[in-house]
Write a protein that holds these residues in place. Structure first.
Motif, PDB file in Angstrom:
ATOM      1  N   GLY A   1       0.618  -1.226   0.020  1.00 29.22           N
ATOM      2  CA  GLY A   1      -0.037   0.006  -0.059  1.00 29.22           C
ATOM      3  C   GLY A   1       0.923   1.189   0.035  1.00 29.22           C
ATOM      4  O   GLY A   1       0.249   2.353   0.171  1.00 29.22           O
ATOM      5  N   ALA A   2       2.053   1.060  -0.124  1.00 35.34           N
ATOM      6  CA  ALA A   2       3.006   2.491  -0.174  1.00 35.34           C
ATOM      7  C   ALA A   2       2.598   3.403  -1.511  1.00 35.34           C
ATOM      8  O   ALA A   2       2.078   2.843  -2.220  1.00 35.34           O
ATOM      9  CB  ALA A   2       4.633   2.087  -0.158  1.00 35.34           C
ATOM     10  N   ALA A   3       2.828   4.465  -1.228  1.00 34.20           N
ATOM     11  CA  ALA A   3       2.204   5.476  -2.273  1.00 34.20           C
ATOM     12  C   ALA A   3       3.456   5.913  -3.325  1.00 34.20           C
ATOM     13  O   ALA A   3       3.283   6.434  -4.461  1.00 34.20           O
ATOM     14  CB  ALA A   3       1.712   6.868  -1.777  1.00 34.20           C
ATOM     15  N   ALA A   4       4.711   5.502  -2.955  1.00 35.54           N
ATOM     16  CA  ALA A   4       6.044   5.786  -3.732  1.00 35.54           C
ATOM     17  C   ALA A   4       6.909   4.969  -3.241  1.00 35.54           C
ATOM     18  O   ALA A   4       6.981   4.510  -2.211  1.00 35.54           O
ATOM     19  CB  ALA A   4       6.444   7.339  -3.780  1.00 35.54           C
ATOM     20  N   LEU A   5       8.096   4.794  -4.193  1.00 32.51           N
ATOM     21  CA  LEU A   5       9.246   3.923  -3.777  1.00 32.51           C
ATOM     22  C   LEU A   5      10.374   4.962  -4.271  1.00 32.51           C
ATOM     23  O   LEU A   5      10.460   5.418  -5.444  1.00 32.51           O
ATOM     24  CB  LEU A   5       9.227   2.492  -4.462  1.00 32.51           C
ATOM     25  N   THR A   6      11.333   4.975  -3.403  1.00 30.92           N
ATOM     26  CA  THR A   6      12.630   5.604  -3.643  1.00 30.92           C
ATOM     27  C   THR A   6      13.821   4.592  -3.644  1.00 30.92           C
ATOM     28  O   THR A   6      13.740   3.878  -2.543  1.00 30.92           O
ATOM     29  CB  THR A   6      12.988   6.670  -2.756  1.00 30.92           C
ATOM     30  N   VAL A   7      14.632   4.599  -4.589  1.00 28.72           N
ATOM     31  CA  VAL A   7      15.569   3.475  -4.629  1.00 28.72           C
ATOM     32  C   VAL A   7      16.869   4.215  -4.580  1.00 28.72           C
ATOM     33  O   VAL A   7      17.168   4.947  -5.585  1.00 28.72           O
ATOM     34  CB  VAL A   7      15.331   2.529  -5.616  1.00 28.72           C
TER      35      VAL A   7
END
Length: 345
Positions: free
Chosen positions: A177-183
């Motif tokens: 359910g996360a709204a964004a992913l930073t890698v």
């Protein structure tokens, strides 16, 4: 830049420009964020990462909340607070408090920190990349507790170069359910050595269905930010270490993305004045003794890469009072060659 990248949406939060200021422990406090705001170019600011369990202890013992939340209630939005721990219920409790009491815009989860104190001792940060089920539960519980405030996650490519599992982790992050992913384009094993692998960051995009991908690592120039959007298909970028002594880097990147002339580096005199404003804010918050010690590392960042920087670092690392700090800055902070020639005439 062929076309200006569109704003980034993290849930209902508009990030425009799609340039994020990275959370960095010991550095991205309120003073730093205010200095960055003076120059502009950031779509989403972030605090230092907050230890969730430590926050709960302070809360339960009616102590002052962490210094890492200095200024959060008053400052402009949007603003993200990054938290870390390995216990879903603790994370959910802190996330809800940040939303209800501090009205933060985004709650970010740190799954990328490679420091041993966080990984080996606390079994948190990038350590959790080996435990996707725990990650899923942490995210799920936080999303539930923080709704409708969006929850995001920051990861590395994996724990080691032999165990790069970012594709599978990206799916877990989105499904939870996360709204964004930073890698960040390194593994935890790499720390900050070598180069960030942007090709590997780009490959993650195909494993995300609906949430944006934010790339992070080695973005130390406006040209590299433009290249990140043009060549790697990311929806946003996060600038970290390169901005510590160059808070104007975000504004330079923003101009480049708009196809406008990139503002030049400020003169060394203007950089010195910026550093002194930074120092004044730190001292106002923490007092002269603690503030001066805290400012040593920031001062070294401002001098980094300049002629005479090593000599300045040697002296500023020993200061403990305001008069000593101002004296060292006056005598040893790098100066423009034109200013030196004018002074000698």
């Amino acid at each position: 830049m062929t076309s200006t990248p569109p704003p980034l949406w993290i849930g209902s939060i508009k990030v425009d420009p799609p340039i994020l200021q990275a959370p960095m422990a010991g550095f991205t406090n309120y003073a730093f964020r205010q200095i960055v705001r003076e120059y502009g170019g950031v779509g989403l600011h972030a605090t230092e990462m907050v230890n969730a369990r430590g926050f709960v202890w302070l809360d339960e013992n009616e102590a002052e909340h962490p210094d890492r939340l200095w200024g959060v209630r008053e400052e402009a939005r949007p603003l993200a607070v990054q938290i870390w721990d390995n216990q879903p219920e603790v994370m959910a409790k802190v996330g809800k408090r940040l939303v209800d009491d501090y009205q933060v815009s985004v709650v970010d989860i740190n799954f990328g920190c490679p420091v041993k104190q966080v990984t080996e001792k606390a079994h948190s940060g990038s350590y959790l990349l080996k435990h996707p089920k725990t990650m899923f539960e942490i995210i799920r519980r936080l999303v539930e507790a923080c709704a409708p405030t969006p929850v995001t996650a920051k990861i590395r490519l994996g724990c080691t170069r032999n165990n790069v599992n970012c594709d599978d982790i990206a799916k877990v992050v989105e499904e939870a359910g996360a709204a964004a992913l930073t890698v960040h384009g390194r593994t935890a094993q790499d720390f900050f050595s070598g180069s960030a692998d942007w090709d590997r960051i780009a490959e993650i995009k195909q494993h995300l269905r609906n949430i944006p991908l934010i790339g992070n690592g080695d973005l130390d120039s406006a040209d590299k930010v433009v290249a990140a959007f043009e060549n790697y298909g990311v929806d946003g970028v996060m600038i970290a270490r390169a901005s510590l002594g160059r808070p104007w880097l975000f504004a330079q990147a923003h101009a480049a993305l708009r196809g406008e002339p990139v503002p030049p580096e400020p003169t060394l005199e203007l950089q010195r004045q910026c550093m002194l404003r930074h120092y004044d804010m730190i001292v106002e918050r923490f007092g002269e003794a603690k503030g001066t010690v805290l400012m040593r590392k920031f001062a070294c960042c401002y001098a980094q890469g300049k002629f005479g920087a090593r000599h300045f670092r040697t002296h500023v690392a020993r200061v403990s009072t305001a008069s000593e700090f101002y004296g060292v800055v006056e005598e040893y902070f790098p100066r423009d060659l034109d200013a030196i020639e004018a002074a000698s005439q």
